[in-house]
Write a protein that holds these residues in place. Structure first.
Motif, PDB file in Angstrom:
ATOM      1  N   THR A   4      -8.869  14.701 -10.937  1.00  0.00           N
ATOM      2  CA  THR A   4      -8.593  13.265 -10.864  1.00  0.00           C
ATOM      3  C   THR A   4      -8.322  12.684 -12.240  1.00  0.00           C
ATOM      4  O   THR A   4      -7.422  11.850 -12.412  1.00  0.00           O
ATOM      5  CB  THR A   4      -9.782  12.525 -10.210  1.00  0.00           C
ATOM      6  OG1 THR A   4      -9.888  12.943  -8.844  1.00  0.00           O
ATOM      7  CG2 THR A   4      -9.578  11.018 -10.256  1.00  0.00           C
ATOM      8  N   ASN A   7      -4.900  13.584 -13.269  1.00  0.00           N
ATOM      9  CA  ASN A   7      -3.981  12.787 -12.452  1.00  0.00           C
ATOM     10  C   ASN A   7      -3.813  11.382 -13.037  1.00  0.00           C
ATOM     11  O   ASN A   7      -2.700  10.857 -13.158  1.00  0.00           O
ATOM     12  CB  ASN A   7      -4.512  12.711 -11.018  1.00  0.00           C
ATOM     13  CG  ASN A   7      -3.453  12.311 -10.005  1.00  0.00           C
ATOM     14  OD1 ASN A   7      -3.661  12.406  -8.798  1.00  0.00           O
ATOM     15  ND2 ASN A   7      -2.292  11.857 -10.462  1.00  0.00           N
ATOM     16  N   CYS A 108      -2.467   7.011  -3.705  1.00  0.00           N
ATOM     17  CA  CYS A 108      -3.771   7.197  -3.056  1.00  0.00           C
ATOM     18  C   CYS A 108      -3.672   7.763  -1.649  1.00  0.00           C
ATOM     19  O   CYS A 108      -4.510   8.559  -1.230  1.00  0.00           O
ATOM     20  CB  CYS A 108      -4.542   5.870  -3.012  1.00  0.00           C
ATOM     21  SG  CYS A 108      -5.165   5.320  -4.613  1.00  0.00           S
ATOM     22  N   ALA A 113      -3.787  13.882  -2.258  1.00  0.00           N
ATOM     23  CA  ALA A 113      -4.892  13.076  -2.795  1.00  0.00           C
ATOM     24  C   ALA A 113      -6.186  13.396  -2.061  1.00  0.00           C
ATOM     25  O   ALA A 113      -7.246  13.583  -2.685  1.00  0.00           O
ATOM     26  CB  ALA A 113      -4.567  11.590  -2.668  1.00  0.00           C
ATOM     27  N   ALA A 117      -8.721  16.239  -3.640  1.00  0.00           N
ATOM     28  CA  ALA A 117     -10.015  15.708  -4.075  1.00  0.00           C
ATOM     29  C   ALA A 117     -11.163  16.429  -3.375  1.00  0.00           C
ATOM     30  O   ALA A 117     -12.205  16.711  -3.980  1.00  0.00           O
ATOM     31  CB  ALA A 117     -10.090  14.211  -3.803  1.00  0.00           C
ATOM     32  N   LEU A 129      -4.784  18.977  -7.317  1.00  0.00           N
ATOM     33  CA  LEU A 129      -4.660  17.693  -8.008  1.00  0.00           C
ATOM     34  C   LEU A 129      -3.830  17.826  -9.282  1.00  0.00           C
ATOM     35  O   LEU A 129      -3.183  16.857  -9.704  1.00  0.00           O
ATOM     36  CB  LEU A 129      -6.051  17.128  -8.333  1.00  0.00           C
ATOM     37  CG  LEU A 129      -6.852  16.615  -7.139  1.00  0.00           C
ATOM     38  CD1 LEU A 129      -8.175  16.003  -7.609  1.00  0.00           C
ATOM     39  CD2 LEU A 129      -6.064  15.578  -6.344  1.00  0.00           C
ATOM     40  N   VAL A 158      -6.634   5.038  -8.155  1.00  0.00           N
ATOM     41  CA  VAL A 158      -6.575   6.495  -8.056  1.00  0.00           C
ATOM     42  C   VAL A 158      -7.887   7.097  -8.544  1.00  0.00           C
ATOM     43  O   VAL A 158      -8.463   7.987  -7.899  1.00  0.00           O
ATOM     44  CB  VAL A 158      -5.392   7.056  -8.881  1.00  0.00           C
ATOM     45  CG1 VAL A 158      -5.499   8.582  -8.987  1.00  0.00           C
ATOM     46  CG2 VAL A 158      -4.070   6.678  -8.242  1.00  0.00           C
ATOM     47  N   TYR A 161     -10.621   6.050  -5.919  1.00  0.00           N
ATOM     48  CA  TYR A 161     -10.403   6.658  -4.600  1.00  0.00           C
ATOM     49  C   TYR A 161     -10.637   8.166  -4.624  1.00  0.00           C
ATOM     50  O   TYR A 161     -11.487   8.689  -3.903  1.00  0.00           O
ATOM     51  CB  TYR A 161      -8.977   6.333  -4.160  1.00  0.00           C
ATOM     52  CG  TYR A 161      -8.554   6.943  -2.840  1.00  0.00           C
ATOM     53  CD1 TYR A 161      -9.082   6.484  -1.633  1.00  0.00           C
ATOM     54  CD2 TYR A 161      -7.611   7.968  -2.796  1.00  0.00           C
ATOM     55  CE1 TYR A 161      -8.683   7.022  -0.426  1.00  0.00           C
ATOM     56  CE2 TYR A 161      -7.205   8.517  -1.599  1.00  0.00           C
ATOM     57  CZ  TYR A 161      -7.744   8.043  -0.422  1.00  0.00           C
ATOM     58  OH  TYR A 161      -7.348   8.582   0.776  1.00  0.00           O
ATOM     59  N   GLN A 162      -9.894   8.863  -5.489  1.00  0.00           N
ATOM     60  CA  GLN A 162     -10.037  10.318  -5.543  1.00  0.00           C
ATOM     61  C   GLN A 162     -11.391  10.732  -6.101  1.00  0.00           C
ATOM     62  O   GLN A 162     -11.988  11.719  -5.651  1.00  0.00           O
ATOM     63  CB  GLN A 162      -8.912  10.921  -6.397  1.00  0.00           C
ATOM     64  CG  GLN A 162      -7.549  10.819  -5.745  1.00  0.00           C
ATOM     65  CD  GLN A 162      -6.438  11.457  -6.559  1.00  0.00           C
ATOM     66  OE1 GLN A 162      -5.273  11.400  -6.182  1.00  0.00           O
ATOM     67  NE2 GLN A 162      -6.773  12.072  -7.666  1.00  0.00           N
ATOM     68  N   THR A 166     -14.108  13.133  -4.226  1.00  0.00           N
ATOM     69  CA  THR A 166     -14.588  14.347  -4.886  1.00  0.00           C
ATOM     70  C   THR A 166     -16.106  14.377  -4.965  1.00  0.00           C
ATOM     71  O   THR A 166     -16.744  15.396  -4.664  1.00  0.00           O
ATOM     72  CB  THR A 166     -13.995  14.454  -6.306  1.00  0.00           C
ATOM     73  OG1 THR A 166     -12.571  14.568  -6.215  1.00  0.00           O
ATOM     74  CG2 THR A 166     -14.550  15.668  -7.036  1.00  0.00           C
TER      75      THR A 166
END
Length: 230
Positions: A4, A7, A108, A113, A117, A129, A158, A161-162, A166
């Motif tokens: 993440t 990313n 997202c 995603a 994750a 990712l 992002v 969310y990710q 995770t």
């Protein structure tokens, strides 16, 4: 969280590059590239949406998600957040709110995603990712060159969310079986199709208000699977 973080950095780097190259890219090239990205997003969404063989679950989730999203006014709140960022930055050129909402949803809501994750959280393997980071970074160049600085702020949702997926993946190990992931992917795929339609300016779809569907589909699929209804 490594996947993440990479990313997020890729999106920021791509957005900065896009802003730098903004004046060097002709409007006709920007328009064509955005149409190409829109068509690509449409293809990805269609491929994802075909992952489910229980389309009724997806339909129910989207319907309930749409109702929830309208009641929560998710799209309006995302737009309001974008306007706040626009005022904070103080830029008069470019629609920061629109850029923030559009790219946040694109980055997202997607199979990579979600699955990436989960994979990062359960196995510590961030390769999916990493691949997504490359795609997001490249698209951020063109998004930022066309839509402006608002694209860079999409790294915030992002990260949240990710990162959340995770960190909580290990606690959801028994729920996130292949059947549930397929329904989740298909639901996200249809949202991606809606985003593609918005990018192509075919029709305005309030995809933000449909976001609760990707949450609703998880317990719904889990219940249906465990009751042997499929």
């Amino acid at each position: 969280m490594l996947g993440t973080i990479v990313n997020v950095l890729a999106i920021c780097a791509g957005a900065i590059a896009g802003l730098v190259l903004k004046k060097g890219i002709k409007p006709s090239v920007k328009k064509t590239v955005m149409q190409a990205i829109g068509l690509s997003v449409l293809l990805v969404g269609l491929q994802m949406s075909l992952q489910s063989n229980q389309i009724i679950l997806v339909i129910i989730s989207l319907a309930l998600g749409g109702i929830s999203g309208e009641l929560l006014k998710i799209e309006d709140n995302l737009h309001r957040l974008g306007l706040w960022l626009q005022n904070l930055v103080g830029k008069k050129s470019g629609d920061i709110a629109s850029a923030f909402v559009t790219t946040s949803l694109i980055y997202c809501v997607g199979a990579m995603a979600i699955v990436g994750a989960i994979e990062d959280g359960l196995t510590g393997n961030p390769n999916t990712l990493f691949t997504k980071a490359i795609l997001d970074g490249v698209s951020a160049i063109f998004f930022a060159s066309t839509m402006g600085i608002g694209v860079i702020f999409s790294c915030i949702p992002v990260l949240i969310y990710q990162g959340t997926i995770t960190l909580t993946a290990s606690f959801l190990k028994d729920i996130l079986n292949p059947f549930v992931i397929n329904q989740l992917t298909a639901t996200g795929g249809l949202l991606i199709v809606g985003i593609a339609i918005n990018i192509l300016e075919l029709k305005k779809i309030n995809t933000g208000n449909l976001l609760p569907a990707i949450i609703i589909i998880v317990p719904l699929s889990y219940i249906v699977k465990n009751l042997n209804l499929v």
